[in-house]
Structures are given as structure tokens and as C-alpha cells.
Design an enzyme around this catalytic site. Structure first.
Site, PDB file in Angstrom:
ATOM      1  N   HIS A 277      -0.369  26.532  12.050  1.00 25.73           N
ATOM      2  CA  HIS A 277       0.763  26.936  12.857  1.00 25.73           C
ATOM      3  C   HIS A 277       1.379  28.329  12.529  1.00 25.73           C
ATOM      4  CE1 HIS A 277      -0.186  23.091  14.557  1.00 25.73           C
ATOM      5  NE2 HIS A 277       0.585  22.477  13.569  1.00 25.73           N
TER       6      HIS A 277
ATOM      7  N   ASP B 232       7.024  20.217   9.963  1.00 24.06           N
ATOM      8  CA  ASP B 232       5.706  20.062   9.862  1.00 24.06           C
ATOM      9  C   ASP B 232       5.217  21.582   9.586  1.00 24.06           C
ATOM     10  OD1 ASP B 232       3.177  20.242  10.485  1.00 24.06           O
ATOM     11  OD2 ASP B 232       3.171  19.366  12.522  1.00 24.06           O
TER      12      ASP B 232
END
Length: 274
Positions: free
Chosen positions: A181, A176
Site C-alpha cells: 500500500h 496495516d
């Protein structure tokens, strides 16, 4: 309109082949801070197995969807296991489609369902609820309410689970690479003071905590797992995980950010088990 419900719901499913090895499982376990001696994959590994992007970002590749990734959040996640334990290595075919588009007035919610099967039959089904800010208001069905009141009794167990400052970098190795993030500028554009931890990382850490605390460390007992993402976690914060034995086969869970006055992180969370 950036989301065309008719086009989305009638689009051909995304079908592809995936493969994973025992090393992929070890990388995933490191990414969720799991103890290294689990003999089988923590079941939440299914949400990241294979080279495909997770359901949230993969959903955005379907026709009829043209939205800014900075407006997208992971709203909820569910996983149903059709075979236990998950193979520590294997191949499978996945079939993914949008099964519902809900109009929340100020946002749209896409329900992305992925089914995985191998030569021996079904392996798992997972559903990712993709929350897209600013894309509601077309007069569509609101969908079911995700609200669920937490138990009123004191929890049977409370566990504090620290996250690492580099937890998002470790979890990112499972595939991911959403810049939310890791990229400070992108996180700021999405409305956060700094990059946030992957929801699927919190999801995996929580399930492992339940397994180790209430299921004797036996991941094969997990039948299904559902959670609603009510808030974010910053890497380095501590998860406060509260667990209630609802009945002999169900655990209710809530997760808060202990460093921010128990700000809600996971709600409406249940683990069904043997």
C-alpha cells in the site's frame, strides 16, 4: 509445500490482549474518510482494533505457512457484531485461528477467524479470507463459491465517494503496514502499476456510506457486514457505491472504480441491520 493444510488447521490459536482508545477510533475514522461526528465507532473499526496486524498478514505468522507476501491478497472479509455499539475505548482478548484451507487450483484460500471478547462477554467475530496466488493444486476441498450475481433492478441509491491521494497513508496509521500500500517496488513485484489502497479501507468507507445513506447515520443498527474483494482501488480514485434494499433488514451493495469504467472492487456485499 509452502502451505501445509494439516499443520495450519491443527495449530494452536493466536491469543492476545488488545486495547484501543477514542483517539484510535478518530484515527480510523480519518483513515476511511468518515464524517467526524459519529458518536460511536463505525463497526468496521473492529477489523483494525488493537496493536495486532490485520487478519490477512497475521494469518501468515501461523505454523505451516511460508509464502511470499507479494503473492497474498485479501479475498473477502466478514464481521459479526455481538454487542452494539462497539465501545469507543476498551480492552479485549482476541483468539484467532485458521478454520479452513481451500484449494482453488491456482491459489489457496486461508480463512482466518478472529473472536474478540471482554470481561462482559463476546464483542465481535471477523473472518478474513487470505488469497495466496500459486499455492493451490494439492487436491484439497475447493470450498464454497464466492460468486453472487448482483441485483438486476436499478439500485435504490448510487453514491460516488472520492478517495484521497494519501488515503493509504492515513489508513496505514491504524496498523496495516503491508508495503503493498506504500512501496512502489513491492507493488510492482505484486503485479500492480503502483501501490493500492487497503481493502479494509474500502471496506470501511463502503459501510460508512451505507450507514449514512440508508441507516440514518446510526452505526448501532449494523448487525453484520460481508464483502468480497473483486478488484483493487488506487488512492485518488472514486468509489461508485450502489445500494439495493433487498428486504427490511438487508442491503446489497456493489462497488466499482468510477475512474476505470466501473471496474469491480467489491461484490457479494451485504449489510444486515436492524
Amino acid at each position: 509445500m509452502p502451505i501445509d493444510p494439516r499443520t495450519v488447521l491443527t495449530a494452536a490459536p493466536l491469543v492476545g490482549d488488545i486495547a484501543w482508545t477514542d483517539e484510535d477510533v478518530r484515527v480510523y475514522h480519518r483513515g476511511i474518510g468518515a464524517r467526524p461526528d459519529h458518536p460511536h465507532p463505525v463497526p468496521a473499526f473492529a477489523t483494525t482494533a488493537g496493536p495486532h496486524a490485520p487478519g490477512v498478514t497475521r494469518a501468515l505468522t501461523l505454523p505451516g505457512i511460508d509464502v511470499d507476501l507479494a503473492h497474498v491478497l485479501h479475498g473477502a472479509q466478514s464481521l459479526t457484531l455481538h454487542r452494539r455499539p462497539l465501545p469507543p475505548a476498551g480492552t479485549a482478548t482476541t483468539t484467532a485461528r485458521i478454520t479452513a484451507v481451500h484449494d482453488k487450483t491456482k491459489a489457496a484460500v486461508l480463512v482466518m477467524r478472529t473472536e474478540a471478547a471482554d470481561a462482559h462477554g463476546p464483542l465481535w467475530t471477523d473472518e478474513a479470507h487470505v488469497y495466496v496466488r500459486g499455492e493451490g493444486g494439492w487436491g484439497g476441498d475447493r470450498g464454497p463459491s464466492a460468486r453472487q450475481e448482483p441485483p438486476t433492478a436499478p439500485p435504490d441509491h448510487t453514491l460516488d465517494r472520492p478517495t484521497r491521494e494519501d488515503q493509504a497513508l492515513l489508513h496505514r496509521l491504524s496498523g496495516d503496514d503491508n508495503p503493498l500500500h506504500t512501496d512502489h517496488d513491492f507493488a510492482a513485484r505484486a503485479g500492480f502499476e503502483r501501490p493500492v489502497l487497503h481493502g479494509l479501507c474500502t471496506y470501511g468507507m463502503t459501510l460508512e456510506a451505507v450507514v449514512d445513506t440508508l441507516l440514518d447515520g446510526d452505526v448501532t443498527r449494523v448487525r453484520s457486514y460481508t464483502a468480497r474483494f473483486a478488484g483493487i482501488v488506487y488512492p485518488g480514485e472514486t468509489l461508485r457505491i450502489r445500494m439495493w434494499r433487498h428486504d427490511p433488514r438487508t442491503v446489497h451493495v456493489t462497488v466499482g472504480a468510477a475512474d476505470r469504467d466501473d471496474a469491480p472492487v467489491l461484490t457479494a456485499t451485504t449489510v444486515e441491520h436492524d
